[in-house]
Design a protein around this motif. Structure first.
Motif, short mmCIF file in Angstrom:
data_model
loop_
_atom_site.label_atom_id
_atom_site.label_comp_id
_atom_site.label_asym_id
_atom_site.label_seq_id
_atom_site.Cartn_x
_atom_site.Cartn_y
_atom_site.Cartn_z
N TYR A 81 4.98 2.92 -4.21
CA TYR A 81 3.52 2.74 -4.28
C TYR A 81 2.80 3.64 -3.30
CZ TYR A 81 4.66 -1.53 -6.81
OH TYR A 81 5.15 -2.43 -7.73
N GLU A 82 1.63 4.07 -3.70
CA GLU A 82 0.72 4.75 -2.78
C GLU A 82 0.25 3.71 -1.75
OE1 GLU A 82 -2.91 6.08 -1.04
OE2 GLU A 82 -2.95 4.59 -2.65
N VAL A 104 -0.25 6.67 -7.98
CA VAL A 104 -0.54 5.26 -7.74
C VAL A 104 0.76 4.48 -7.54
CG1 VAL A 104 -1.54 3.14 -8.68
CG2 VAL A 104 -2.68 5.34 -9.06
N ALA A 105 1.64 4.56 -8.53
CA ALA A 105 2.89 3.79 -8.47
C ALA A 105 3.90 4.40 -9.43
CB ALA A 105 2.66 2.33 -8.80
N ALA A 106 5.18 4.26 -9.10
CA ALA A 106 6.25 4.76 -9.96
C ALA A 106 7.37 3.75 -10.03
CB ALA A 106 6.77 6.10 -9.43
N GLN A 110 -0.35 -0.59 -2.10
CA GLN A 110 0.82 -1.41 -1.72
C GLN A 110 0.38 -2.84 -1.45
OE1 GLN A 110 4.28 -0.16 -1.08
NE2 GLN A 110 4.59 -2.36 -1.23
N GLY A 111 1.05 -3.80 -2.06
CA GLY A 111 0.71 -5.20 -1.87
C GLY A 111 -0.38 -5.72 -2.79
N MET A 130 -2.90 -5.24 -11.38
CA MET A 130 -3.80 -4.82 -10.31
C MET A 130 -4.57 -6.03 -9.80
SD MET A 130 -5.18 -1.56 -12.51
CE MET A 130 -6.11 -0.75 -11.22
N LYS A 131 -4.43 -6.33 -8.54
CA LYS A 131 -5.12 -7.47 -7.92
C LYS A 131 -5.98 -7.00 -6.76
CE LYS A 131 -1.53 -10.88 -9.02
NZ LYS A 131 -0.58 -11.88 -8.45
#
Length: 121
Positions: A58-59, A46-48, A63-64, A80-81
């Motif tokens: 980001y995956e 997912v993210a690192a 992203q964004g 997380m949005k």
């Protein structure tokens, strides 16, 4: 290193939530990441965030929409949005003392138990 996640739960599509991960090692420079796992599937990156905490990765599908951050005590967060039903998964925190900003789950030595995020109306 023990990792413990919190946060998540049920969220409506388009909504937001924040996941946290507390590390028992608050002094080492750890590379940390979030992965997610859906039923019948393997762990998906997912993210690192890098060991210094200055570089993120980001995956593409998050992203964004998602933001990963880490503080000096190795407290990891994932904001997380604009959540989508396909974001529904168990989110797992991971850490490594050797690598930085890696997307490869095999490069993480330490794993939390995970926390469920369900996006549904």
């Amino acid at each position: 290193v023990d990792l413990a996640e919190s946060g998540g739960g049920f969220v409506q599509p388009g909504g937001s939530t924040i996941l946290s991960c507390v590390s028992s090692d608050t002094s080492s420079s750890l590379g940390m990441a979030w992965f997610r796992q859906k039923p019948g599937a393997g762990r998906q990156f997912v993210a690192a965030v890098s060991r210094p905490g200055s570089i993120t990765n980001y995956e593409d599908s998050v992203q964004g929409r998602f933001t990963i951050s880490k503080d000096a005590s190795n407290m990891l967060k994932l904001e997380m949005k604009y959540l989508r039903p396909e974001d529904t998964a168990v989110y797992v925190c991971a850490a490594t003392k050797w690598y930085s900003n890696s997307v490869n789950p095999s490069q993480y030595e330490y794993w939390g138990q995970g926390t469920q995020v369900t996006v549904s109306s």
